[in-house]
Motif scaffolding. Structure first.
Motif, PDB file in Angstrom:
ATOM      1  N   ASN A 278       3.168 -16.713  -5.671  1.00 38.03           N
ATOM      2  CA  ASN A 278       2.565 -16.573  -6.995  1.00 38.03           C
ATOM      3  C   ASN A 278       1.516 -15.464  -7.024  1.00 38.03           C
ATOM      4  OD1 ASN A 278       4.034 -18.650  -8.262  1.00 38.03           O
ATOM      5  ND2 ASN A 278       2.634 -20.206  -7.462  1.00 38.03           N
ATOM      6  N   ALA A 279       0.698 -15.379  -5.954  1.00 39.58           N
ATOM      7  CA  ALA A 279      -0.322 -14.341  -5.908  1.00 39.58           C
ATOM      8  C   ALA A 279       0.310 -12.952  -5.816  1.00 39.58           C
ATOM      9  CB  ALA A 279      -1.254 -14.582  -4.721  1.00 39.58           C
ATOM     10  N   ALA A 280       1.342 -12.816  -4.996  1.00 34.47           N
ATOM     11  CA  ALA A 280       2.031 -11.524  -4.886  1.00 34.47           C
ATOM     12  C   ALA A 280       2.662 -11.129  -6.211  1.00 34.47           C
ATOM     13  CB  ALA A 280       3.091 -11.605  -3.781  1.00 34.47           C
ATOM     14  N   ALA A 281       3.289 -12.097  -6.890  1.00 34.80           N
ATOM     15  CA  ALA A 281       3.884 -11.809  -8.197  1.00 34.80           C
ATOM     16  C   ALA A 281       2.802 -11.435  -9.209  1.00 34.80           C
ATOM     17  CB  ALA A 281       4.677 -13.019  -8.685  1.00 34.80           C
ATOM     18  N   GLY A 282       1.634 -12.114  -9.130  1.00 35.29           N
ATOM     19  CA  GLY A 282       0.537 -11.790 -10.032  1.00 35.29           C
ATOM     20  C   GLY A 282       0.030 -10.371  -9.823  1.00 35.29           C
ATOM     21  N   PHE A 283      -0.067  -9.944  -8.566  1.00 32.72           N
ATOM     22  CA  PHE A 283      -0.466  -8.559  -8.279  1.00 32.72           C
ATOM     23  C   PHE A 283       0.536  -7.580  -8.887  1.00 32.72           C
ATOM     24  CE2 PHE A 283      -3.931  -9.525  -5.486  1.00 32.72           C
ATOM     25  CZ  PHE A 283      -4.588  -8.318  -5.294  1.00 32.72           C
ATOM     26  N   ALA A 284       1.819  -7.865  -8.715  1.00 35.95           N
ATOM     27  CA  ALA A 284       2.854  -6.958  -9.231  1.00 35.95           C
ATOM     28  C   ALA A 284       2.811  -6.882 -10.752  1.00 35.95           C
ATOM     29  CB  ALA A 284       4.228  -7.428  -8.748  1.00 35.95           C
ATOM     30  N   VAL A 285       2.700  -8.039 -11.397  1.00 29.80           N
ATOM     31  CA  VAL A 285       2.653  -8.061 -12.867  1.00 29.80           C
ATOM     32  C   VAL A 285       1.403  -7.360 -13.370  1.00 29.80           C
ATOM     33  CG1 VAL A 285       2.438  -9.575 -14.879  1.00 29.80           C
ATOM     34  CG2 VAL A 285       4.064 -10.131 -13.067  1.00 29.80           C
ATOM     35  N   GLY A 286       0.243  -7.661 -12.758  1.00 29.44           N
ATOM     36  CA  GLY A 286      -1.001  -7.021 -13.181  1.00 29.44           C
ATOM     37  C   GLY A 286      -0.958  -5.514 -13.022  1.00 29.44           C
ATOM     38  N   ALA A 287      -0.417  -5.034 -11.902  1.00 24.97           N
ATOM     39  CA  ALA A 287      -0.321  -3.591 -11.674  1.00 24.97           C
ATOM     40  C   ALA A 287       0.617  -2.931 -12.676  1.00 24.97           C
ATOM     41  CB  ALA A 287       0.147  -3.327 -10.248  1.00 24.97           C
ATOM     42  N   MET A 288       1.727  -3.582 -12.976  1.00 21.10           N
ATOM     43  CA  MET A 288       2.687  -3.010 -13.925  1.00 21.10           C
ATOM     44  C   MET A 288       2.092  -2.930 -15.331  1.00 21.10           C
ATOM     45  SD  MET A 288       6.473  -4.427 -14.956  1.00 21.10           S
ATOM     46  CE  MET A 288       5.735  -5.905 -15.694  1.00 21.10           C
ATOM     47  N   LEU A 289       1.434  -3.997 -15.780  1.00 21.42           N
ATOM     48  CA  LEU A 289       0.836  -4.001 -17.110  1.00 21.42           C
ATOM     49  C   LEU A 289      -0.313  -2.999 -17.204  1.00 21.42           C
ATOM     50  CD1 LEU A 289       0.803  -7.833 -17.897  1.00 21.42           C
ATOM     51  CD2 LEU A 289       2.374  -6.087 -18.774  1.00 21.42           C
ATOM     52  N   ALA A 290      -1.094  -2.862 -16.125  1.00 19.93           N
ATOM     53  CA  ALA A 290      -2.177  -1.883 -16.126  1.00 19.93           C
ATOM     54  C   ALA A 290      -1.626  -0.457 -16.206  1.00 19.93           C
ATOM     55  CB  ALA A 290      -3.034  -2.055 -14.873  1.00 19.93           C
TER      56      ALA A 290
END
Length: 369
Positions: A278-290
């Protein structure tokens, strides 16, 4: 030198606050000393001392000297006068702390500490002077003008403080701002035995209703926690490729600070234990949206940042503290990391709220997008 708004100003005040916290903690059981508060100035060399005490008192005031010198030079003051101001500020703060320590039973005022603190501030001012004479301040100003807009001092200070806040243990990676439970404890303690406690009791005893954090909420907290500093960077950076470099830096520092925090709490062998799916997916989603938000104008990025931070605060306040978080938090409060305790704890608690206020100002500021 022309006057410039410097991030050294807010950082200097924050560092002075850290010194105050570390010097007077735990702030309890004040009493009037039996002798003159200035008695410590005439004491002989202390009988018990360690090399660590000497070095920590010397180095503890060095950053203050650097920050005060940098702030004064950037404000247009002459270099020599800036050195004097930095040393005087360090001496005044140290003298005030030693004086107040007379009134705390767990603290001992020391003229040796005062001398070392002043020497540390002087070393910091001297270091700042050397950097200034070598042209470092002018080069930094040139870099800042290329990478950031005018009036970005507050945003830069927030970006520099973000990794510090991540060092304090959080129930969810990047989940800064969980201050409500600690505030409840403090209020209950202050109202103990009063009529107000009866009225506010249910409110002060209310805890997060979730027993276990859902996977989706964990992912969202990590993603929003990563986007928060990214939105600040986008609010103070002109459009172009440099924005994407800043975003990559935020991802790198976020992962590095979280890894360091995990290693400090659970040992080097478990440094990457925070990297759950979940944390790895959160990093990926946050980076993509940013990265997508990097295409927005600065004011729009600041407005989106307000939404991101508001959602982050709400989700973090609802997050339950797991047993591992409780254990690591106890280790901090028992003094295991006393040198970081004041800085990381308060930055971790208050950073999202300071960022909200800053972005609110940026949204209302006149934009040139």
């Amino acid at each position: 030198m022309a006057r410039h708004r410097s991030s050294a100003v807010p950082l200097g005040w924050l560092y002075a606050g850290l010194i105050l916290y570390a010097s007077l903690y735990p702030f309890g059981e004040w009493r009037v000393p039996g002798n003159s508060p200035l008695h410590f100035l005439g004491l002989a060399w202390p009988r018990y001392w360690t090399g660590f005490d000497l070095v920590s008192n010397l180095l503890g005031y060095l950053p203050l000297g650097v920050l005060v010198f940098g702030a004064r030079v950037r404000a247009g003051q002459a270099a020599g006068a800036s050195v004097v101001t930095a040393v005087a500020a360090g001496a005044a703060l140290s003298f005030a702390m030693e004086l107040l320590q007379n009134y705390l039973p767990d603290r001992v005022a020391s003229n040796l500490d005062l001398a070392l603190n002043v020497a540390g501030a002087a070393c910091g001012a001297a270091l700042g002077l050397v950097v200034h004479l070598l042209g470092g301040v002018e080069r930094w100003q040139a870099v800042r003008e290329r990478w950031f807009i005018d009036g970005s001092a507050g945003g830069l200070a927030l970006l520099l403080l973000w990794p510090v806040g991540l060092l304090f243990p959080a129930p969810v990676p990047l989940g800064l701002g969980q201050v409500w439970i600690r505030l409840q404890d403090s209020l209950r303690s202050e109202l103990e035995g009063s009529v107000m406690l009866e009225w506010a009791g249910p409110w002060l005893h209310a805890q997060p209703t979730l027993e276990r954090l859902p996977a989706g909420q964990e992912l969202a907290i990590v993603a929003l926690g990563l986007m928060a500093p990214c939105m600040i960077a986008l609010a103070i950076a002109p459009q172009g490729w440099r924005r994407f470099v800043l975003l990559a830096g935020a991802v790198t520092f976020g992962a590095a600070a979280t890894t360091l925090s995990t290693a400090m709490n659970f040992g080097p062998d478990h440094a990457l234990a925070w990297r759950t799916p979940n944390a790895a997916a959160g990093f990926a989603v946050g980076a993509m949206l940013a990265a997508l938000a990097a295409l927005l104008p600065r004011r729009a990025a600041a407005g989106l940042g307000l939404v991101v931070l508001s959602a982050l605060v709400v989700l973090v306040l609802q997050a339950p503290a797991d047993p591992y978080f409780a254990v690591s938090l106890q280790a901090w409060e028992q003094g295991r990391f006393i040198r970081f305790h004041g800085a990381a704890q308060w930055v971790g608690w208050l950073w999202p709220y300071a960022a909200l206020l800053y972005l609110l100002v940026r949204v209302g500021a006149r934009a040139d997008d």
